[in-house]
Design a protein around this motif. Structure first.
Motif, short mmCIF file in Angstrom:
data_model
loop_
_atom_site.label_atom_id
_atom_site.label_comp_id
_atom_site.label_asym_id
_atom_site.label_seq_id
_atom_site.Cartn_x
_atom_site.Cartn_y
_atom_site.Cartn_z
N GLN A 167 -21.67 76.45 43.97
CA GLN A 167 -20.14 77.92 43.69
C GLN A 167 -19.28 77.61 42.69
O GLN A 167 -18.95 76.09 42.94
N MET A 169 -16.40 77.46 40.10
CA MET A 169 -14.62 78.33 40.47
C MET A 169 -13.92 77.77 39.08
O MET A 169 -14.42 77.72 38.07
N CYS A 174 -8.54 73.22 42.27
CA CYS A 174 -9.37 74.47 43.24
C CYS A 174 -10.49 74.86 44.09
O CYS A 174 -11.10 74.79 44.87
N SER A 175 -11.64 74.28 43.21
CA SER A 175 -12.63 73.52 43.60
C SER A 175 -13.05 73.05 44.44
O SER A 175 -14.15 72.83 45.41
N ASN A 178 -11.48 74.94 47.61
CA ASN A 178 -12.61 75.88 48.05
C ASN A 178 -13.10 75.46 48.87
O ASN A 178 -15.08 75.36 49.64
N SER A 364 -15.85 69.37 37.42
CA SER A 364 -14.95 69.98 36.87
C SER A 364 -14.22 69.16 35.72
O SER A 364 -15.32 68.32 35.18
N GLY A 371 -16.27 73.49 40.04
CA GLY A 371 -17.15 74.27 41.24
C GLY A 371 -17.39 72.91 41.29
O GLY A 371 -17.13 71.89 41.93
N ASN A 388 -11.59 84.16 45.17
CA ASN A 388 -10.68 84.56 44.41
C ASN A 388 -11.09 85.54 43.47
O ASN A 388 -12.13 85.62 42.66
N MET A 391 -13.82 83.37 39.83
CA MET A 391 -14.49 82.31 40.52
C MET A 391 -15.65 81.56 39.55
O MET A 391 -16.81 81.83 39.94
#
Length: 507
Positions: A167, A169, A174-175, A178, A364, A371, A388, A391
């Motif tokens: 996924q 991000m 934020c990774s 989520n 990251s 992600g 979001n 993404m």
């Protein structure tokens, strides 16, 4: 002794798992190590030969820009100088006053193949990709036709073994946010037995009340850092400046092992320390469940970065995964700092030889985009639950694909091991020469650190090294850390260690 213990031991490092590397010749100074054959060829064409300091740091141009920026943001307390990114190249960063530094910190570990690598520049110059750069789509709703191919080439091609889903991000925080959210959704789904939410849950969740918002928790570790957003701060326990004055969720925090070095001299003590921490993890999970505050997920760094470059053995992480499996807790590994080859493995957790992959692996920094990878059973079961506007960032995938190609073509994973051993040899020598100032040299690959006697001395060393043209980092209470690029060669190590020695000789 376990493989991981050998890797992070002061005196025995990556040669324990990759084969012996020849001890390198010393120069007359006593700590400066002669370069290996790999240093004969520059990986970055026309890279600078050495640091060059023209002014005090910060210089006059930086000071003027700092005044201008402070008038705008009122948030410039951390700014050291302004960078001329056009002139920066490879392992060298150049400031606006013409000062040139060997950068062993690389924008807090986030530049993978040095400044202005030709392959990355070429990827961004390709006119075929111009439309990707000028349009920033809402990827969860309107992805471009090239998006699946970009994900496959840049992210799935280097996915941790056993993890086939990713996924994207935006950044590390934020990774982590989520990944935690997806783990909580999975846990609640498991508790419902696959049934849809009730009407009461739908109504109460909008007001943050049970049963719509269950009191589940996430277990993290003392000394951890997972980001500065509100949720991540509830899992961050490294420095007061991160959390002071910020409300947070009352989530459990377990002790992270504090190992004694050299590892081979403290095997029994370190095993007892790790067992103590593991026992406390199990206790907190059981206690939380008894209070109906179930621990739904556990998150941990392979090497605690901001907390002071704290290591643990492969035994510890294997037992930790076992505890998570026994209690039905999602096992999340935060590889934001350790991912992308810096430790001598593409993913640091590969050194643990786990019986199965972690449930989530977050990335990251050197991966350029954010992600997380995850197991299929943790996939979300409906639209907009993990979402979001963006993404991810398609141009960053283009850059990462170029970086992955460079890593493979140039053998940069092997170089991280070679330069890492060279760096650890140098740090060991400094530690032996200046025992009154240094201790606990440790690392995996070039992801290395050494302790000073206190925080003030560590800060002074970092500042003096900068003024001599070498950028180092600091972490924890008194640690000096190294986070160089993947094109950091043994001759760059020589410059860093030589400068470090000069600084120490003046303390």
């Amino acid at each position: 002794m376990s493989v991981m213990q050998k890797i992070i031991s002061c005196g025995t490092r990556l040669d324990a798992v990759t084969g012996p590397l020849t001890r390198l010749a010393r120069c007359s100074r006593g700590i400066h190590l002669g370069s290996t054959d790999s240093a004969a060829r520059k990986l970055i064409p026309n890279e600078y030969e050495e640091p060059l300091i023209r002014t005090s740091i910060p210089g006059p141009k930086s000071k003027e820009l700092l005044k201008n920026l402070d008038n705008i943001t009122k948030n410039t307390g951390g700014v050291q100088y302004f960078v001329d990114f056009k002139e920066s190249l490879g392992n060298y960063i150049v400031d606006v006053d013409g000062n040139r530094f060997l950068d062993t910190f690389m924008q807090i570990s986030s530049i993978p193949v040095g400044y202005n690598h030709p392959a990355v520049l070429d990827a961004l110059r390709d006119p075929e990709y111009l439309h990707i750069m000028v349009n920033r789509p809402a990827l969860g709703v309107y992805p471009g036709s090239s998006f699946p191919t970009s994900l496959d080439r840049a992210l799935l091609s280097v996915a941790p073994k056993g993890l086939k889903h990713v996924q994207p991000m935006m950044c590390g925080a934020c990774s982590n946010e989520n990944a935690i959210k997806q783990a909580l959704l999975w846990y609640r789904r498991e508790k419902r037995g696959g049934d849809p939410p009730t009407q009461e849950e739908l109504e109460t969740c909008l007001h943050g009340q049970e049963p719509g918002c269950p009191p589940y928790t996430v277990l993290s570790f003392d000394g951890s850092f997972h980001g500065r957003t509100i949720g991540c701060l509830s899992m961050t326990h490294s420095k007061p400046v991160f959390r002071l004055d910020i409300p947070s969720m009352d989530w459990p925090c377990a002790p992270f092992p504090r190992l004694q070095y050299p590892l081979e001299d403290f095997e029994a003590e370190n095993r007892a320390e790790e067992d103590r921490c593991l026992k406390e993890v199990a206790r907190q999970i059981e206690e939380s469940r008894a209070k109906t505050r179930d621990v739904a997920a556990l998150i941990i760094e392979p090497i605690q970065g901001e907390g002071g470059d704290n290591h643990a053995s492969s035994y510890f992480f294997n037992q930790l995964q076992k505890i998570c499996k026994e209690h039905g807790v999602a096992f999340i590994v935060d590889e934001v700092q350790t991912g992308c080859c810096t430790t001598g493995h593409f993913w640091a957790h590969e050194a643990w030889n786990l019986p199965e992959p972690p449930d989530f692996v977050v990335f990251s920094k050197k991966m350029l985009t954010g992600g997380y990878y995850f197991k299929e059973e943790f996939a979300v079961d409906g639209p907009s639950k993990v979402f979001n506007t963006w993404m991810g960032d398609p141009p960053k995938l283009l850059m990462l694909a170029a970086v992955v190609d460079v890593i493979k073509k140039e053998g940069l994973l092997d170089l991280a091991r070679e330069s890492g051993q060279h760096l650890m040899d140098g740090l060991q020598d400094l530690q032996a020469k200046y025992p009154q100032h240094l201790s606990r040299a440790r690392g995996m690959g070039t992801h290395a650190a050494i302790d000073s006697i206190d925080g003030d001395t560590a800060a002074k060393i970092v500042r003096m090294a900068r003024d001599k043209g070498v950028i180092m980092g600091a972490c924890g209470k008194q640690s000096i850390r190294f986070r160089p690029s993947l094109v950091f060669q043994p001759h760059h190590v020589d410059i860093a260690i030589d400068t470090f020695n000069d600084v120490l000789s003046q303390l």
